[in-house]
Design a protein around this motif. Structure first.
Motif, PDB file in Angstrom:
ATOM      1  N   CYS A  45     -23.599   6.255  40.882  1.00  0.00           N
ATOM      2  CA  CYS A  45     -24.178   5.693  39.700  1.00  0.00           C
ATOM      3  C   CYS A  45     -25.132   6.589  39.649  1.00  0.00           C
ATOM      4  CB  CYS A  45     -25.274   4.640  40.867  1.00  0.00           C
ATOM      5  SG  CYS A  45     -24.223   2.960  40.364  1.00  0.00           S
ATOM      6  N   ALA A  46     -25.373   7.722  40.371  1.00  0.00           N
ATOM      7  CA  ALA A  46     -26.614   8.882  40.528  1.00  0.00           C
ATOM      8  C   ALA A  46     -26.068   9.663  39.181  1.00  0.00           C
ATOM      9  CB  ALA A  46     -26.654   9.441  41.210  1.00  0.00           C
ATOM     10  N   ALA A  47     -24.484  10.294  38.875  1.00  0.00           N
ATOM     11  CA  ALA A  47     -23.970  11.120  37.924  1.00  0.00           C
ATOM     12  C   ALA A  47     -24.367  10.003  36.925  1.00  0.00           C
ATOM     13  CB  ALA A  47     -22.675  10.954  39.005  1.00  0.00           C
ATOM     14  N   TYR A  48     -24.276   8.687  36.786  1.00  0.00           N
ATOM     15  CA  TYR A  48     -24.334   8.035  35.561  1.00  0.00           C
ATOM     16  C   TYR A  48     -25.213   8.419  34.821  1.00  0.00           C
ATOM     17  CZ  TYR A  48     -19.116   7.118  35.922  1.00  0.00           C
ATOM     18  OH  TYR A  48     -17.873   6.460  35.739  1.00  0.00           O
ATOM     19  N   GLU A  49     -26.398   7.695  35.480  1.00  0.00           N
ATOM     20  CA  GLU A  49     -27.290   7.585  35.585  1.00  0.00           C
ATOM     21  C   GLU A  49     -28.366   9.051  34.774  1.00  0.00           C
ATOM     22  OE1 GLU A  49     -29.357   4.162  38.486  1.00  0.00           O
ATOM     23  OE2 GLU A  49     -29.555   6.680  39.076  1.00  0.00           O
ATOM     24  N   ALA A  50     -27.966  10.083  35.385  1.00  0.00           N
ATOM     25  CA  ALA A  50     -28.291  11.649  35.247  1.00  0.00           C
ATOM     26  C   ALA A  50     -27.700  11.964  33.764  1.00  0.00           C
ATOM     27  CB  ALA A  50     -27.776  12.436  36.111  1.00  0.00           C
ATOM     28  N   ALA A  51     -26.083  11.524  33.566  1.00  0.00           N
ATOM     29  CA  ALA A  51     -25.536  11.798  32.236  1.00  0.00           C
ATOM     30  C   ALA A  51     -25.681  10.937  30.905  1.00  0.00           C
ATOM     31  CB  ALA A  51     -23.685  12.248  32.963  1.00  0.00           C
ATOM     32  N   ASN A  52     -25.840   9.731  31.431  1.00  0.00           N
ATOM     33  CA  ASN A  52     -26.515   9.289  30.503  1.00  0.00           C
ATOM     34  C   ASN A  52     -27.480   8.030  30.475  1.00  0.00           C
ATOM     35  OD1 ASN A  52     -22.807   9.204  29.764  1.00  0.00           O
ATOM     36  ND2 ASN A  52     -22.650   8.350  31.648  1.00  0.00           N
ATOM     37  N   GLY A  53     -28.275   7.934  30.958  1.00  0.00           N
ATOM     38  CA  GLY A  53     -29.469   7.761  30.658  1.00  0.00           C
ATOM     39  C   GLY A  53     -29.691   5.748  31.101  1.00  0.00           C
ATOM     40  N   LEU A  54     -28.189   5.907  31.872  1.00  0.00           N
ATOM     41  CA  LEU A  54     -27.895   4.583  32.686  1.00  0.00           C
ATOM     42  C   LEU A  54     -29.235   4.617  33.316  1.00  0.00           C
ATOM     43  CD1 LEU A  54     -24.084   3.966  32.609  1.00  0.00           C
ATOM     44  CD2 LEU A  54     -25.643   3.357  30.915  1.00  0.00           C
ATOM     45  N   LYS A  55     -29.492   2.980  33.593  1.00  0.00           N
ATOM     46  CA  LYS A  55     -30.317   2.624  35.075  1.00  0.00           C
ATOM     47  C   LYS A  55     -29.431   1.035  35.725  1.00  0.00           C
ATOM     48  CE  LYS A  55     -33.920   2.026  37.904  1.00  0.00           C
ATOM     49  NZ  LYS A  55     -33.843   2.824  38.928  1.00  0.00           N
ATOM     50  N   PHE A  56     -29.114   1.823  36.982  1.00  0.00           N
ATOM     51  CA  PHE A  56     -28.474   0.380  37.563  1.00  0.00           C
ATOM     52  C   PHE A  56     -28.871  -0.229  38.769  1.00  0.00           C
ATOM     53  CE2 PHE A  56     -25.040   3.437  36.801  1.00  0.00           C
ATOM     54  CZ  PHE A  56     -24.345   2.645  36.932  1.00  0.00           C
ATOM     55  N   GLY A  57     -28.711  -2.057  38.677  1.00  0.00           N
ATOM     56  CA  GLY A  57     -29.083  -2.195  39.523  1.00  0.00           C
ATOM     57  C   GLY A  57     -29.257  -3.510  41.228  1.00  0.00           C
ATOM     58  N   ALA A  58     -29.844  -3.418  41.722  1.00  0.00           N
ATOM     59  CA  ALA A  58     -29.576  -4.074  43.578  1.00  0.00           C
ATOM     60  C   ALA A  58     -27.669  -4.613  42.767  1.00  0.00           C
ATOM     61  CB  ALA A  58     -30.054  -5.233  43.753  1.00  0.00           C
ATOM     62  N   PRO A  59     -27.355  -4.620  44.093  1.00  0.00           N
ATOM     63  CA  PRO A  59     -25.595  -4.960  44.158  1.00  0.00           C
ATOM     64  C   PRO A  59     -25.811  -6.427  43.827  1.00  0.00           C
ATOM     65  CG  PRO A  59     -25.832  -3.897  46.554  1.00  0.00           C
ATOM     66  CD  PRO A  59     -27.146  -3.813  44.482  1.00  0.00           C
ATOM     67  N   ASP A  60     -24.618  -7.243  42.943  1.00  0.00           N
ATOM     68  CA  ASP A  60     -24.511  -8.275  42.024  1.00  0.00           C
ATOM     69  C   ASP A  60     -23.356  -9.614  43.283  1.00  0.00           C
ATOM     70  OD1 ASP A  60     -23.403 -11.179  40.631  1.00  0.00           O
ATOM     71  OD2 ASP A  60     -24.433  -9.270  38.860  1.00  0.00           O
TER      72      ASP A  60
END
Length: 114
Positions: free
Chosen positions: A17-32
């Motif tokens: 998640c951290a890598a996707y956020e850093a590389a792609n500007g995504l914002k992950f939420g809490a577990p679903d």
């Protein structure tokens, strides 16, 4: 073809998640809980990416795209006709839609109907 859900199964959810956020500007939420406790983020075009840990000891890491379909039963029939193996029959997930998983060509594939 449009990806409705991109499922990433990994043993290190936070790092992915951290890598996707850093590389792609995504914002992950809490577990679903409805998505196997995946942490999800919106994709351009309206789909989602979900990153989760394996649900059982025998589940291996995988990246599985779920293609958006209008009629999941017809899509499953077409996959079988084309030689695919249905690993998970169409299954509703309350609040998310209905999914199915099939195996073909050595890869996992998914179908998703809203």
């Amino acid at each position: 073809m449009q990806i409705q859900y991109l499922e990433v199964v990994t043993k290190d959810v936070d790092a992915v998640c951290a890598a996707y956020e850093a590389a792609n500007g995504l914002k992950f939420g809490a577990p679903d809980a409805g998505l196997g406790h995946a942490r999800t983020a919106l994709l351009a075009g309206g789909g989602r990416v979900g990153v989760r840990a394996p649900l059982r000891t025998t589940e291996e890491p995988v990246v599985r795209p779920y293609w958006l379909v209008k009629d999941i039963e017809a899509a499953v029939a077409a996959v079988v006709q084309a030689g695919g193996f249905i690993a998970m029959e169409p299954t509703p997930i309350p609040g998310h839609g209905t999914f199915a998983i099939y195996l073909q060509g050595g890869n996992d594939h998914g179908l998703w109907q809203l």
